[in-house]
Design an enzyme around this catalytic site. Structure first.
Site, PDB file in Angstrom:
ATOM      1  N   HIS A  12       1.167  -1.211   0.299  1.00 31.19           N
ATOM      2  CA  HIS A  12      -0.129   0.141   0.131  1.00 31.19           C
ATOM      3  C   HIS A  12       0.802   1.176  -0.398  1.00 31.19           C
ATOM      4  O   HIS A  12       1.255   1.262   1.281  1.00 31.19           O
ATOM      5  CB  HIS A  12      -0.748  -0.062   1.581  1.00 31.19           C
ATOM      6  CG  HIS A  12      -1.921   0.738   1.463  1.00 31.19           C
ATOM      7  ND1 HIS A  12      -2.646   1.505   1.776  1.00 31.19           N
ATOM      8  CD2 HIS A  12      -2.062   2.527   0.895  1.00 31.19           C
ATOM      9  CE1 HIS A  12      -3.654   2.102   2.159  1.00 31.19           C
ATOM     10  NE2 HIS A  12      -2.711   3.267   0.612  1.00 31.19           N
ATOM     11  N   HIS A  66       0.964   5.095  -2.152  1.00 35.34           N
ATOM     12  CA  HIS A  66       1.085   5.465  -3.772  1.00 35.34           C
ATOM     13  C   HIS A  66       2.368   6.523  -3.697  1.00 35.34           C
ATOM     14  O   HIS A  66       2.627   7.230  -3.629  1.00 35.34           O
ATOM     15  CB  HIS A  66      -0.061   6.583  -3.260  1.00 35.34           C
ATOM     16  CG  HIS A  66      -1.083   6.157  -2.845  1.00 35.34           C
ATOM     17  ND1 HIS A  66      -2.460   5.952  -2.842  1.00 35.34           N
ATOM     18  CD2 HIS A  66      -1.308   5.802  -1.246  1.00 35.34           C
ATOM     19  CE1 HIS A  66      -2.959   5.594  -2.367  1.00 35.34           C
ATOM     20  NE2 HIS A  66      -3.161   5.072  -1.018  1.00 35.34           N
ATOM     21  N   HIS A 104      -9.242   1.332  -1.419  1.00 33.36           N
ATOM     22  CA  HIS A 104      -9.902   2.051  -0.441  1.00 33.36           C
ATOM     23  C   HIS A 104     -10.801   1.487   0.171  1.00 33.36           C
ATOM     24  O   HIS A 104     -11.795   1.450  -0.257  1.00 33.36           O
ATOM     25  CB  HIS A 104      -9.244   3.095   0.204  1.00 33.36           C
ATOM     26  CG  HIS A 104      -8.270   3.642  -0.073  1.00 33.36           C
ATOM     27  ND1 HIS A 104      -6.683   3.185  -1.304  1.00 33.36           N
ATOM     28  CD2 HIS A 104      -6.812   4.472   0.105  1.00 33.36           C
ATOM     29  CE1 HIS A 104      -5.466   3.408  -1.417  1.00 33.36           C
ATOM     30  NE2 HIS A 104      -5.635   4.385  -0.042  1.00 33.36           N
ATOM     31  N   GLU A 113     -11.093   3.347   6.084  1.00 29.61           N
ATOM     32  CA  GLU A 113     -10.130   4.256   6.370  1.00 29.61           C
ATOM     33  C   GLU A 113     -11.279   5.253   7.382  1.00 29.61           C
ATOM     34  O   GLU A 113     -11.042   5.574   8.567  1.00 29.61           O
ATOM     35  CB  GLU A 113      -9.471   4.890   4.897  1.00 29.61           C
ATOM     36  CG  GLU A 113      -8.230   6.235   5.470  1.00 29.61           C
ATOM     37  CD  GLU A 113      -7.802   7.004   4.376  1.00 29.61           C
ATOM     38  OE1 GLU A 113      -7.867   6.515   2.615  1.00 29.61           O
ATOM     39  OE2 GLU A 113      -6.653   6.838   4.501  1.00 29.61           O
ATOM     40  N   ASP A 134       1.360   4.269   2.523  1.00 27.94           N
ATOM     41  CA  ASP A 134       1.134   4.869   2.294  1.00 27.94           C
ATOM     42  C   ASP A 134       1.697   5.880   1.414  1.00 27.94           C
ATOM     43  O   ASP A 134       1.755   6.191   0.750  1.00 27.94           O
ATOM     44  CB  ASP A 134      -0.257   5.549   2.817  1.00 27.94           C
ATOM     45  CG  ASP A 134      -1.445   5.760   2.626  1.00 27.94           C
ATOM     46  OD1 ASP A 134      -1.672   5.356   1.458  1.00 27.94           O
ATOM     47  OD2 ASP A 134      -2.802   6.013   3.692  1.00 27.94           O
ATOM     48  N   ASP A 135       1.801   7.458   2.327  1.00 30.50           N
ATOM     49  CA  ASP A 135       2.519   7.524   1.496  1.00 30.50           C
ATOM     50  C   ASP A 135       3.864   8.964   2.345  1.00 30.50           C
ATOM     51  O   ASP A 135       3.733   9.911   3.270  1.00 30.50           O
ATOM     52  CB  ASP A 135       1.129   9.023   1.044  1.00 30.50           C
ATOM     53  CG  ASP A 135      -0.210   9.485   0.652  1.00 30.50           C
ATOM     54  OD1 ASP A 135       0.255   8.952  -0.633  1.00 30.50           O
ATOM     55  OD2 ASP A 135      -1.114   8.367   1.240  1.00 30.50           O
TER      56      ASP A 135
HETATM   57  N1  ADE Z   1      -4.634   8.544  -2.115  1.00 32.04           N
HETATM   58  C1  ADE Z   1      -3.243   8.779  -1.569  1.00 32.04           C
HETATM   59  N2  ADE Z   1      -3.258   8.830  -0.203  1.00 32.04           N
HETATM   60  C2  ADE Z   1      -4.961   8.065   0.670  1.00 32.04           C
HETATM   61  C3  ADE Z   1      -5.229   7.987   1.277  1.00 32.04           C
HETATM   62  N3  ADE Z   1      -4.424   7.599   2.490  1.00 32.04           N
HETATM   63  N4  ADE Z   1      -6.745   7.536   1.771  1.00 32.04           N
HETATM   64  C4  ADE Z   1      -6.697   7.583   0.253  1.00 32.04           C
HETATM   65  N5  ADE Z   1      -6.438   7.949  -0.804  1.00 32.04           N
HETATM   66  C5  ADE Z   1      -4.854   7.935  -1.040  1.00 32.04           C
HETATM   67 ZN    ZN Z   2      -3.922   4.250   0.564  1.00 34.27          ZN
END
Ligand code: ADE
Ligand code: ZN
Length: 335
Positions: A14, A16, A194, A197, A275-276
């Site tokens: 996971h 991005h 997703h 969340e 994630d990011d």
């Molecule tokens: N795009 C990038 N990170 C995300 C996240 N945590 N939730 C939804 N969309 C995303």
């Molecule tokens: Zn994500």
């Protein structure tokens, strides 16, 4: 225990790629593309990374990625992530990208996919990190836009294993994308989404029932539905959990309030991911470290999480067995 985590072979499922854009690289690419940013320095950029919700993050995230114009920009972004991943013992990665965030700015789909794919190809040669690419549809846009994006992806089918669903969750249920996911499955893409969340557990159920997802991204709301929890555990549908993301986006108030221990106790197949990472203050190992420290996870649990990451990847059984045996070997040799 941090040393154990550092060398532990693992997969990241996971991630991005646009969320790996570090401020230094953002400034460098903006400079060479002649783009004016609302920030002057790395520090100013980092100071802007304070979020109260998913939406507050997304606004900054979509803004930041506007510096990415040329194929080389996508190549450099991906290469820089792979260097980091290699230093954290990542052996296999399945990365998301958001084509609509680029095509809406006039960037060709081909520019994006080729930049990312060439970097992954070179990264595999250099670091031995194997990979898959998953294209996400932006759920705040309509299904028609997703259909157009799917059409653009078909000529690049060999490079893209699956489709996912990301961006603003609340008010954009999986059911909104039922038809485009059906078409994607007919085109032999695997599906993920997703769900749960910021949104309700009902979205997790929809993602499974209507989109036929093979993994749930985040999914931390699942515990609100015990019947669904039992089903997902029994079917061994993996959840790609991202603890530092949940903390940074205030999905949980404090790391010690994270539902991970209960999710593990319910027998769910959990993987740990970043994630990011550029926006959330840590790559995959910092995510493992955060939950290890908070919940006192031992070697066996950590190794179990890493094995889950290989066993839930979109790779063949032979590869799963080989990568899991690397974990066993690592444990046996660890002092
Ligand atoms: N795009 C990038 N990170 C995300 C996240 N945590 N939730 C939804 N969309 C995303
Ligand atoms: Zn994500």
């Amino acid at each position: 225990m941090n040393n154990f985590i550092k060398g532990l072979p693992k997969a990241e499922l996971h991630l991005h790629i646009e969320g790996t854009l570090e401020p230094e690289l953002m400034l460098e690419i903006a400079g060479r593309n002649g783009i004016k940013l609302p920030y002057e320095s790395v520090e100013e950029i980092r100071n802007a990374y304070n979020f109260n919700s998913l939406q507050e993050f997304l606004d900054i995230y979509f803004d930041g990625m506007k510096v990415l114009i040329e194929e080389k920009d996508f190549y450099d972004l991906t290469t820089s992530y792979l260097e980091k991943a290699h230093s954290q013992s990542v052996r296999h990665v399945e990365i998301f990208f958001d084509p609509q965030a680029h095509t809406a700015r006039g960037i060709n789909f081909e520019t994006v996919i080729n930049g990312i794919d060439n970097a992954l190809l070179d990264g595999e040669k250099k670091f031995g990190i194997t990979y898959k690419i998953i294209m996400c549809f932006l759920r705040h846009l309509d299904q028609n836009d997703a259909f157009k994006t799917l059409e653009m992806a078909i000529p690049f089918k060999e490079k893209i294993i699956g489709v996912g669903l990301d961006s603003s969750e609340k008010g954009h249920p999986p059911s909104k994308f039922k038809d485009v996911f059906l078409k994607a499955r007919e085109e032999e893409f695997v599906t993920v989404a997703h769900a749960g969340e910021e949104g309700p557990s009902e979205y997790i159920r929809e993602a499974i029932e209507l989109l036929d997802v093979k993994r749930i991204d985040h999914g931390i709301a699942i515990l609100n539905d015990l019947e669904l929890t039992k089903y997902v555990a029994e079917k061994r549908i993996a959840l790609t959990v991202c603890p530092l993301s949940n903390l940074k986006l205030k999905v949980v108030d404090h790391i010690d309030k994270h539902p991970l221990p209960e999710m593990l106790a319910k027998g769910l197949v959990i993987t740990i991911n970043s994630d990011d990472p550029s926006y959330f203050g840590g790559y995959i190992n910092e995510n493992y470290e955060a939950v290890q420290k908070t919940f006192g996870l031992g070697v066996e649990t950590l190794a179990g999480l890493a094995k889950n990451s290989f066993n839930s990847a979109f790779i063949n059984d032979e590869m799963k067995i080989r990568l899991c045996s690397e974990i066993d070997e690592y444990i046996n040799n660890f002092e």
